[in-house]
Design an enzyme around this catalytic site. Structure first.
Site, PDB file in Angstrom:
ATOM      1  CG  HIS A 177       4.441 -54.569 -10.239  1.00 51.05           C
ATOM      2  ND1 HIS A 177       3.101 -54.274 -10.227  1.00 51.05           N
ATOM      3  CD2 HIS A 177       5.085 -53.371 -10.170  1.00 51.05           C
ATOM      4  CE1 HIS A 177       2.942 -52.966 -10.148  1.00 51.05           C
ATOM      5  NE2 HIS A 177       4.119 -52.391 -10.122  1.00 51.05           N
ATOM      6  CD  GLN A 215       7.312 -41.949  -8.259  1.00 56.18           C
ATOM      7  OE1 GLN A 215       8.288 -42.383  -7.664  1.00 56.18           O
ATOM      8  NE2 GLN A 215       6.828 -42.555  -9.324  1.00 56.18           N
ATOM      9  N   GLY A 226      10.515 -51.673 -15.812  1.00 54.40           N
ATOM     10  CA  GLY A 226       9.697 -52.028 -16.966  1.00 54.40           C
ATOM     11  C   GLY A 226       9.923 -51.078 -18.135  1.00 54.40           C
ATOM     12  CG  ASP A 277       6.624 -46.557 -16.124  1.00 53.50           C
ATOM     13  OD1 ASP A 277       5.814 -45.647 -15.995  1.00 53.50           O
ATOM     14  OD2 ASP A 277       6.389 -47.724 -15.757  1.00 53.50           O
ATOM     15  CB  SER A 309      -0.786 -49.959 -10.165  1.00 60.61           C
ATOM     16  OG  SER A 309       0.326 -50.802 -10.016  1.00 60.61           O
TER      17      SER A 309
HETATM   18  O1  PAF Z   1       7.882 -47.248 -11.656  1.00 60.54           O
HETATM   19  C1  PAF Z   1       7.587 -47.088 -10.455  1.00 60.54           C
HETATM   20  O2  PAF Z   1       6.813 -47.847  -9.872  1.00 60.54           O
HETATM   21  C2  PAF Z   1       8.200 -45.931  -9.690  1.00 60.54           C
HETATM   22  O3  PAF Z   1       8.325 -44.810 -10.480  1.00 60.54           O
HETATM   23  C3  PAF Z   1       9.544 -46.298  -9.016  1.00 60.54           C
HETATM   24  C4  PAF Z   1      10.604 -46.622 -10.053  1.00 60.54           C
HETATM   25  C5  PAF Z   1       9.360 -47.483  -8.091  1.00 60.54           C
HETATM   26  C6  PAF Z   1      10.052 -45.108  -8.193  1.00 60.54           C
HETATM   27  O4  PAF Z   1       9.166 -44.764  -7.191  1.00 60.54           O
END
Ligand code: PAF
Length: 284
Positions: A37, A61, A147, A150, A186
């Site tokens: 991050h 999500q 990132g 993902d 995380s």
């Molecule tokens: O990658 C993440 O942490 C999440 O999927 C995001 C892009 C912040 C959306 O909630």
């Protein structure tokens, strides 16, 4: 560093920066910051005049039975880390601020969301695409940073940005790894000491694929490569392979031969509890 919990307030902050002639970088996150991050934030601080980090654990999500309720959180620690790397504002709304009662609209990039992680997490990418679209409309950034870890998410966001005509440059930031190669996440916080060792199998499988590709002189069948790499999981007690695929970076479609800009992506389940992902580019 400004900490804002409301849409109205963050909009005013950003509007004032714009009046001063600043451009804006947005780093969307769900918090519990690690160096991955912080690298997104550093990249934004370097690129844009002002950086906004959003911290929102997005309920839409997460699927039923997933880790929404136990998702790791450390608000004070996150603010301290963001401040230290030079972030200008944190936008930390509650769920009601983002999803007002009666909201009905969803954003879906169905063809890119169907495969890979979408198979085991139906609805996940619709939740991601919807919240990212909302964050884009709230903050109106010039740049947004995501990132490469993902990778499917990154492609979906690039696609929705293009399709919905957002004037935002999407910047993919390389994966940050621990010294032994584990991709930072995380969710690594959930791992026991022995699991932490065993999950390296995913990194090793991806590395094996990459090594074979780089060593080969002709074209290689992806089936053979995947079979060889998947065999590494046979001896692993805690990690089961959810998928291991070699896909075209643009379409995310599986390939029968390694060709062009392609990438190996994988996901594992650790003792049925923890799901981790990783990927590697198969070109130089
Ligand atoms: O990658 C993440 O942490 C999440 O999927 C995001 C892009 C912040 C959306 O909630």
């Amino acid at each position: 560093m400004i900490i804002s919990r409301s849409i109205e307030e963050i909009r005013e902050v950003v509007a004032n920066w714009r009046l001063e002639g600043c451009d804006i970088g947005l780093v969307p996150t769900m918090g519990y910051f690690h160096d991955g991050h912080l690298e997104l934030m550093r990249t934004s601080v370097h690129r844009a005049d002002k950086t906004v980090v959003s911290l929102f654990v997005n309920p839409t999500q997460f699927g039923p039975g997933e880790d929404l309720d136990v998702y790791p959180r450390d608000f004070d620690g996150d603010c301290a880390k963001a401040r230290q790397v030079g972030v200008d504002a944190m936008f930390c709304p509650g769920p009601q601020e983002i999803y007002q009662s009666g909201y009905k609209t969803e954003v879906s990039v169905a063809s890119l969301a169907a495969g890979l992680c979408g198979v085991d997490r139906p609805g996940h990418f619709t939740g991601v695409a919807t919240v990212v679209t909302k964050l884009f409309n709230i903050v109106l950034p010039d740049y947004a940073f995501f990132g490469d870890k993902d990778f499917q998410q990154l492609r979906i966001i690039q696609q929705l940005t293009q399709d919905l005509n957002f004037a935002i440059s999407i910047v993919g930031v390389p994966i940050v790894r621990e010294d032994d190669g584990l991709a930072m996440s995380s969710r690594n916080a959930y791992l026991s000491e022995s699991e932490r060792q065993e999950v390296l199998v995913l990194y090793k499988a991806l590395q094996l694929i990459r090594q074979r590709v780089f060593e080969s002189k002709g074209t290689i069948d992806t089936d053979d490569l995947i079979k060889t790499a998947a065999a590494l999981f046979d001896k692993n007690n805690s990690c089961s392979l959810e998928y291991l695929s070699i896909v075209d970076e643009q379409s995310l479609q599986g390939l029968s031969k390694v060709w062009g800009r392609c990438r190996a992506l994988g996901a594992i389940r650790v003792n049925q509890r923890i799901r981790l992902i990783d990927n590697m580019a198969l070109y130089r």
